[in-house]
Design a protein around this motif. Structure first.
Motif, PDB file in Angstrom:
ATOM      1  N   THR A  25      -0.562  -4.671  -8.057  1.00  0.00           N
ATOM      2  CA  THR A  25      -0.840  -6.104  -8.185  1.00  0.00           C
ATOM      3  C   THR A  25      -0.544  -6.830  -6.877  1.00  0.00           C
ATOM      4  O   THR A  25      -1.341  -7.651  -6.407  1.00  0.00           O
ATOM      5  CB  THR A  25       0.004  -6.717  -9.317  1.00  0.00           C
ATOM      6  N   ILE A  26       0.602  -6.521  -6.275  1.00  0.00           N
ATOM      7  CA  ILE A  26       0.971  -7.150  -5.000  1.00  0.00           C
ATOM      8  C   ILE A  26      -0.054  -6.803  -3.927  1.00  0.00           C
ATOM      9  O   ILE A  26      -0.490  -7.666  -3.154  1.00  0.00           O
ATOM     10  CB  ILE A  26       2.378  -6.691  -4.558  1.00  0.00           C
ATOM     11  N   TYR A  27      -0.461  -5.536  -3.896  1.00  0.00           N
ATOM     12  CA  TYR A  27      -1.429  -5.091  -2.894  1.00  0.00           C
ATOM     13  C   TYR A  27      -2.771  -5.801  -3.073  1.00  0.00           C
ATOM     14  O   TYR A  27      -3.363  -6.309  -2.110  1.00  0.00           O
ATOM     15  CB  TYR A  27      -1.611  -3.579  -2.994  1.00  0.00           C
ATOM     16  N   GLY A  28      -3.253  -5.863  -4.313  1.00  0.00           N
ATOM     17  CA  GLY A  28      -4.537  -6.512  -4.573  1.00  0.00           C
ATOM     18  C   GLY A  28      -4.528  -7.987  -4.211  1.00  0.00           C
ATOM     19  O   GLY A  28      -5.468  -8.498  -3.596  1.00  0.00           O
ATOM     20  N   GLU A  29      -3.446  -8.679  -4.571  1.00  0.00           N
ATOM     21  CA  GLU A  29      -3.364 -10.108  -4.272  1.00  0.00           C
ATOM     22  C   GLU A  29      -3.190 -10.356  -2.773  1.00  0.00           C
ATOM     23  O   GLU A  29      -3.693 -11.348  -2.238  1.00  0.00           O
ATOM     24  CB  GLU A  29      -2.209 -10.743  -5.049  1.00  0.00           C
ATOM     25  N   SER A  45       0.831  -1.205   0.000  1.00  0.00           N
ATOM     26  CA  SER A  45       0.000   0.000   0.000  1.00  0.00           C
ATOM     27  C   SER A  45       0.867   1.256   0.000  1.00  0.00           C
ATOM     28  O   SER A  45       0.574   2.235  -0.699  1.00  0.00           O
ATOM     29  CB  SER A  45      -0.921  -0.012   1.224  1.00  0.00           C
ATOM     30  N   ALA A  46       1.953   1.222   0.773  1.00  0.00           N
ATOM     31  CA  ALA A  46       2.861   2.369   0.822  1.00  0.00           C
ATOM     32  C   ALA A  46       3.542   2.586  -0.527  1.00  0.00           C
ATOM     33  O   ALA A  46       3.711   3.728  -0.981  1.00  0.00           O
ATOM     34  CB  ALA A  46       3.906   2.151   1.914  1.00  0.00           C
ATOM     35  N   LEU A  47       3.917   1.495  -1.194  1.00  0.00           N
ATOM     36  CA  LEU A  47       4.553   1.604  -2.513  1.00  0.00           C
ATOM     37  C   LEU A  47       3.587   2.177  -3.547  1.00  0.00           C
ATOM     38  O   LEU A  47       3.984   2.962  -4.411  1.00  0.00           O
ATOM     39  CB  LEU A  47       5.056   0.229  -2.965  1.00  0.00           C
ATOM     40  N   VAL A  48       2.317   1.767  -3.462  1.00  0.00           N
ATOM     41  CA  VAL A  48       1.309   2.306  -4.379  1.00  0.00           C
ATOM     42  C   VAL A  48       1.180   3.813  -4.183  1.00  0.00           C
ATOM     43  O   VAL A  48       1.107   4.585  -5.146  1.00  0.00           O
ATOM     44  CB  VAL A  48      -0.056   1.615  -4.158  1.00  0.00           C
ATOM     45  N   ALA A  49       1.159   4.240  -2.928  1.00  0.00           N
ATOM     46  CA  ALA A  49       1.017   5.667  -2.621  1.00  0.00           C
ATOM     47  C   ALA A  49       2.218   6.473  -3.116  1.00  0.00           C
ATOM     48  O   ALA A  49       2.083   7.637  -3.504  1.00  0.00           O
ATOM     49  CB  ALA A  49       0.837   5.858  -1.117  1.00  0.00           C
ATOM     50  N   MET A  50       3.393   5.848  -3.133  1.00  0.00           N
ATOM     51  CA  MET A  50       4.605   6.537  -3.583  1.00  0.00           C
ATOM     52  C   MET A  50       4.618   6.750  -5.094  1.00  0.00           C
ATOM     53  O   MET A  50       5.263   7.674  -5.595  1.00  0.00           O
ATOM     54  CB  MET A  50       5.842   5.731  -3.171  1.00  0.00           C
ATOM     55  N   GLY A  51       3.901   5.895  -5.828  1.00  0.00           N
ATOM     56  CA  GLY A  51       3.871   6.029  -7.284  1.00  0.00           C
ATOM     57  C   GLY A  51       5.187   5.592  -7.906  1.00  0.00           C
ATOM     58  O   GLY A  51       5.900   4.743  -7.379  1.00  0.00           O
ATOM     59  N   GLY A  52       5.510   6.174  -9.043  1.00  0.00           N
ATOM     60  CA  GLY A  52       6.762   5.828  -9.715  1.00  0.00           C
ATOM     61  C   GLY A  52       6.601   4.675 -10.690  1.00  0.00           C
ATOM     62  O   GLY A  52       5.497   4.209 -10.965  1.00  0.00           O
ATOM     63  N   GLU A  53       7.723   4.196 -11.203  1.00  0.00           N
ATOM     64  CA  GLU A  53       7.707   3.168 -12.240  1.00  0.00           C
ATOM     65  C   GLU A  53       7.127   1.839 -11.756  1.00  0.00           C
ATOM     66  O   GLU A  53       6.562   1.088 -12.533  1.00  0.00           O
ATOM     67  CB  GLU A  53       9.133   2.940 -12.761  1.00  0.00           C
ATOM     68  N   GLY A  54       7.293   1.543 -10.488  1.00  0.00           N
ATOM     69  CA  GLY A  54       6.824   0.251  -9.980  1.00  0.00           C
ATOM     70  C   GLY A  54       5.408   0.267  -9.449  1.00  0.00           C
ATOM     71  O   GLY A  54       4.979  -0.698  -8.804  1.00  0.00           O
ATOM     72  N   LYS A  55       4.651   1.339  -9.715  1.00  0.00           N
ATOM     73  CA  LYS A  55       3.316   1.455  -9.138  1.00  0.00           C
ATOM     74  C   LYS A  55       2.393   0.324  -9.583  1.00  0.00           C
ATOM     75  O   LYS A  55       1.662  -0.252  -8.771  1.00  0.00           O
ATOM     76  CB  LYS A  55       2.691   2.801  -9.511  1.00  0.00           C
ATOM     77  N   GLU A  56       2.420  -0.018 -10.865  1.00  0.00           N
ATOM     78  CA  GLU A  56       1.527  -1.062 -11.368  1.00  0.00           C
ATOM     79  C   GLU A  56       1.829  -2.407 -10.709  1.00  0.00           C
ATOM     80  O   GLU A  56       0.920  -3.149 -10.330  1.00  0.00           O
ATOM     81  CB  GLU A  56       1.665  -1.184 -12.886  1.00  0.00           C
TER      82      GLU A  56
END
Length: 224
Positions: free
Chosen positions: A40-44, A25-36
């Motif tokens: 996926t990791i967050y959803g799973e 969740s924290a990585l998603v909020a940070m955005g950037g190239e690895g957001k997608e």
């Protein structure tokens, strides 16, 4: 022994899963190239966490540990809470809620009903393509209150309308999940003296019916 083992395993899995979910969740909020990838990791991780919780809930329901905390509750508020918790699972599926203004308060355990709706929403997300509409409605009868959760997906395989509520049933999916969600829904409805069943809609999709006994009276509202 089996229930104790399953309960222990479920508890042990939840701690690392919660950490993974929080980090993703924290990585998603940070955005950037690895957001997608982070999404996926967050959803799973959310889905896996729900499966582990279902395993824990099923062992508790089977052992008779669950004692409903019955209080007067608004169906609309419980549905709203469950939808908020299911936002990530449902993705871009539009949801419409039609709860009549005269729907009575129900004497239910709000926490258990929240689990029930979350499992129904997760089931809809698992068996319908992205963008599929989900509809929630309610009706008041002479002796019952009926809540309906419908989707525009492929529906339930013919002849499986009862079997999908058994433990470890997959409902036509290819081995995704543990197949406990709908069994938990049925167990929760039975704890409330109600029942759940499903039918396919003529226009396509599945429609789950939740039937509760209609209260003979409503709680008194303090004046002043």
């Amino acid at each position: 022994l089996r229930n104790a083992l399953l309960s222990s395993i479920s508890h042990d899995l939840r701690t690392p899963l919660t950490s993974i979910e929080g980090a993703a969740s924290a990585l998603v909020a940070m955005g950037g190239e690895g957001k997608e990838l982070a999404e996926t990791i967050y959803g799973e991780s959310l889905r896996l966490n729900l499966q582990v919780q279902n395993l824990l809930d099923m062992t508790r329901l089977q052992s008779g540990e669950v004692r409903p905390r019955i209080e007067w509750n608004s169906v609309e508020e419980i549905v709203g809470s469950a939808l908020a918790r299911s936002r990530e699972l449902l993705g871009d599926r539009p949801v419409t809620v039609h709860i009549p203004s005269d729907l009575p308060l129900l004497p239910v355990d709000a926490g258990l009903l929240d689990k029930l709706f979350v499992n129904l929403f997760e089931n809809a997300a698992k068996h319908t393509p992205p963008g599929t509409a989900i509809e929630i409605s309610a009706k008041v009868g002479t002796e019952i209150v009926r809540i309906l959760v419908a989707d525009g997906g492929p529906g339930v395989p013919r002849g499986q309308e009862t079997a999908i509520f058994e433990r470890f049933a997959q409902g036509g999916s290819k081995g995704e999940g543990l197949g406990l969600g709908l069994a938990i829904c049925r167990a929760i409805m039975r704890l409330h003296g109600g029942r759940i069943w499903v039918q396919n809609r003529p226009e396509g999709g599945a429609e789950f019916h939740l039937e509760f006994p209609k209260p003979k009276a409503q709680p008194e509202v303090p004046v002043g």
